[in-house]
Scaffold this motif. Structure first.
Motif, PDB file in Angstrom:
ATOM      1  N   ILE A 152      62.845  61.320 -52.943  1.00  0.00           N
ATOM      2  CA  ILE A 152      62.730  62.394 -52.085  1.00  0.00           C
ATOM      3  C   ILE A 152      62.231  63.507 -52.878  1.00  0.00           C
ATOM      4  N   ILE A 153      61.136  64.272 -52.505  1.00  0.00           N
ATOM      5  CA  ILE A 153      60.482  65.246 -53.315  1.00  0.00           C
ATOM      6  C   ILE A 153      60.762  66.889 -52.703  1.00  0.00           C
ATOM      7  N   TYR A 154      61.236  66.862 -51.609  1.00  0.00           N
ATOM      8  CA  TYR A 154      61.413  68.027 -51.070  1.00  0.00           C
ATOM      9  C   TYR A 154      62.312  68.022 -49.793  1.00  0.00           C
ATOM     10  N   SER A 155      63.172  68.870 -49.613  1.00  0.00           N
ATOM     11  CA  SER A 155      64.193  69.206 -48.386  1.00  0.00           C
ATOM     12  C   SER A 155      64.385  70.793 -48.351  1.00  0.00           C
ATOM     13  N   PRO A 156      63.983  71.350 -47.280  1.00  0.00           N
ATOM     14  CA  PRO A 156      64.146  72.949 -47.389  1.00  0.00           C
ATOM     15  C   PRO A 156      65.737  73.191 -47.249  1.00  0.00           C
ATOM     16  N   ILE A 157      66.034  74.345 -47.900  1.00  0.00           N
ATOM     17  CA  ILE A 157      67.424  75.006 -47.372  1.00  0.00           C
ATOM     18  C   ILE A 157      67.452  75.421 -46.235  1.00  0.00           C
ATOM     19  N   SER A 158      68.231  75.241 -45.417  1.00  0.00           N
ATOM     20  CA  SER A 158      68.585  75.676 -44.225  1.00  0.00           C
ATOM     21  C   SER A 158      70.005  75.807 -43.584  1.00  0.00           C
ATOM     22  N   SER A 159      70.020  76.527 -42.690  1.00  0.00           N
ATOM     23  CA  SER A 159      71.485  76.971 -42.185  1.00  0.00           C
ATOM     24  C   SER A 159      72.096  75.946 -41.504  1.00  0.00           C
ATOM     25  N   GLN A 160      73.157  75.760 -41.826  1.00  0.00           N
ATOM     26  CA  GLN A 160      73.839  74.261 -41.377  1.00  0.00           C
ATOM     27  C   GLN A 160      74.630  74.658 -39.939  1.00  0.00           C
ATOM     28  N   VAL A 161      73.579  74.777 -38.961  1.00  0.00           N
ATOM     29  CA  VAL A 161      73.747  75.079 -37.650  1.00  0.00           C
ATOM     30  C   VAL A 161      73.367  73.751 -36.756  1.00  0.00           C
ATOM     31  N   ILE A 162      74.025  73.364 -35.571  1.00  0.00           N
ATOM     32  CA  ILE A 162      73.783  72.593 -34.635  1.00  0.00           C
ATOM     33  C   ILE A 162      72.526  73.252 -33.738  1.00  0.00           C
ATOM     34  N   VAL A 163      71.409  72.734 -33.609  1.00  0.00           N
ATOM     35  CA  VAL A 163      70.051  73.111 -32.900  1.00  0.00           C
ATOM     36  C   VAL A 163      70.199  72.157 -31.652  1.00  0.00           C
ATOM     37  N   LYS A 164      70.200  72.658 -30.525  1.00  0.00           N
ATOM     38  CA  LYS A 164      69.937  72.065 -29.490  1.00  0.00           C
ATOM     39  C   LYS A 164      68.481  72.125 -28.934  1.00  0.00           C
ATOM     40  N   LEU A 165      67.856  70.987 -28.377  1.00  0.00           N
ATOM     41  CA  LEU A 165      66.438  70.762 -28.203  1.00  0.00           C
ATOM     42  C   LEU A 165      66.443  69.977 -26.765  1.00  0.00           C
ATOM     43  N   ASN A 166      66.325  70.843 -25.887  1.00  0.00           N
ATOM     44  CA  ASN A 166      66.322  70.640 -24.504  1.00  0.00           C
ATOM     45  C   ASN A 166      65.112  69.558 -24.241  1.00  0.00           C
ATOM     46  N   PRO A 167      65.131  68.973 -22.924  1.00  0.00           N
ATOM     47  CA  PRO A 167      63.864  68.027 -22.601  1.00  0.00           C
ATOM     48  C   PRO A 167      62.509  68.963 -22.388  1.00  0.00           C
ATOM     49  N   ASN A 168      61.664  68.589 -22.856  1.00  0.00           N
ATOM     50  CA  ASN A 168      60.312  69.192 -22.796  1.00  0.00           C
ATOM     51  C   ASN A 168      60.211  70.347 -23.719  1.00  0.00           C
ATOM     52  N   GLN A 169      61.225  70.786 -24.700  1.00  0.00           N
ATOM     53  CA  GLN A 169      61.230  71.795 -25.679  1.00  0.00           C
ATOM     54  C   GLN A 169      60.916  71.016 -27.061  1.00  0.00           C
ATOM     55  N   GLU A 170      60.054  72.055 -27.969  1.00  0.00           N
ATOM     56  CA  GLU A 170      59.514  71.718 -28.932  1.00  0.00           C
ATOM     57  C   GLU A 170      59.917  72.654 -30.067  1.00  0.00           C
TER      58      GLU A 170
END
Length: 132
Positions: free
Chosen positions: A65-83
């Motif tokens: 692994i060479i990179y992984s972004p720092i991000s908030s540890q929240v669960i993100v919901k992606l509905n059908p047809n969402q991007e």
């Protein structure tokens, strides 16, 4: 008869729509942002374990692994047809530019309670005239 067959195949394919993870292009010049997206073409809600659940690897076995972004540890919901879209600045963990070559980007998501991964390869070229 052909029209019925084509319509049947089309409807059949829609019922097996999937999650798509890909970049906007296959090749990028050095220092160009590599932008990519996750599109939920399934009929299910999918969940992301963080706001940026992706990582960049130098190998196909996911050992370097060479990179992984720092991000908030929240669960993100992606509905059908969402991007959802992200960009990588071609940097490693030390904020140094990576060299030209081929890299694998992998994302983690959850569908029907199961952890899943999606990947794609991207190539960084030193001469933009070689890029497609």
């Amino acid at each position: 008869m052909r029209i019925i067959l084509v319509l049947t195949l089309f409807i059949f394919n829609l019922s097996f729509a999937t999650v798509i993870f890909n970049s906007e292009k296959k090749e990028y010049k050095e220092n160009e942002n590599i932008c990519f997206y996750l599109k939920n073409n399934s009929n299910n809600i999918i969940f992301l374990p963080s706001s940026a659940p992706w990582a960049v690897f130098e190998d196909e076995k996911f050992e370097k692994i060479i990179y992984s972004p720092i991000s908030s540890q929240v669960i993100v919901k992606l509905n059908p047809n969402q991007e959802k879209k992200w960009c990588w600045k071609q940097e490693n963990f030390k904020n140094k530019k990576v060299s030209a070559g081929e890299y694998t980007i992998r994302i983690t998501y959850f569908e029907n309670g199961k952890r899943k991964f999606a990947t794609f390869k991207v190539k960084i070229v030193s001469d933009y005239s070689d890029a497609k």
